[in-house]
Write an enzyme that holds these catalytic residues in place. Sequence first.
Site: not given
Length: 189
Positions: A106, A86-88
């Site tokens: 995150c 997933g993102h970040d």
Amino acid sequence: IIHSNVSIYEDTTIGDNVIIHSNSTIGGDACYYQKRVERWVKLESCGSTVIGNDVEIGCNCCIDKGVSGVTYIGDGTKFDNLIQVGHDTHIGKRVLLGAQSGIAGCTYIDDDCKIWAKACVNKDLYVAKNTVLYAFSAIDKSVDEEGQTLFGIPADDAKKKWRELAYIRKLSTLVDDINELKKEIKSRH
């Protein structure tokens, strides 16, 4: 080496000696939506993706770009097939990810972790160095102590979880024993 049908989106940096196998997507938009009255509204993924040196990414893997920061894959990390990041998210150096594992956005996975097949790590968590997450397990809270071996859903100390499973297997026998004792007590009164 970039094999056939790999998609690499803008704002992606790839280090040296990297292998990306067929059909993987690097830097795609995050699953980042906001609920409105009658629909979901897609929010912009404005971040980037960085793949370090000596990384190998298996077939059909998806690594989302950051929403506002960087999705980072550290040097020497190895992905099996069918993995979602997933993102970040920050994945440290020399991390090993088994097939069909998923890392939510995150999340920070420190160096030298092993996450085996079909394991999951929830969003906004920290996973300490040298953590081992056995297959079919899921981390739902941060792991602060280094070198733990975890198993189960939710993941906990593997030896403790195996003992719990052994006790659960004995439950039906224990219930039968308790029922027999109840009958015996009733017959005395």
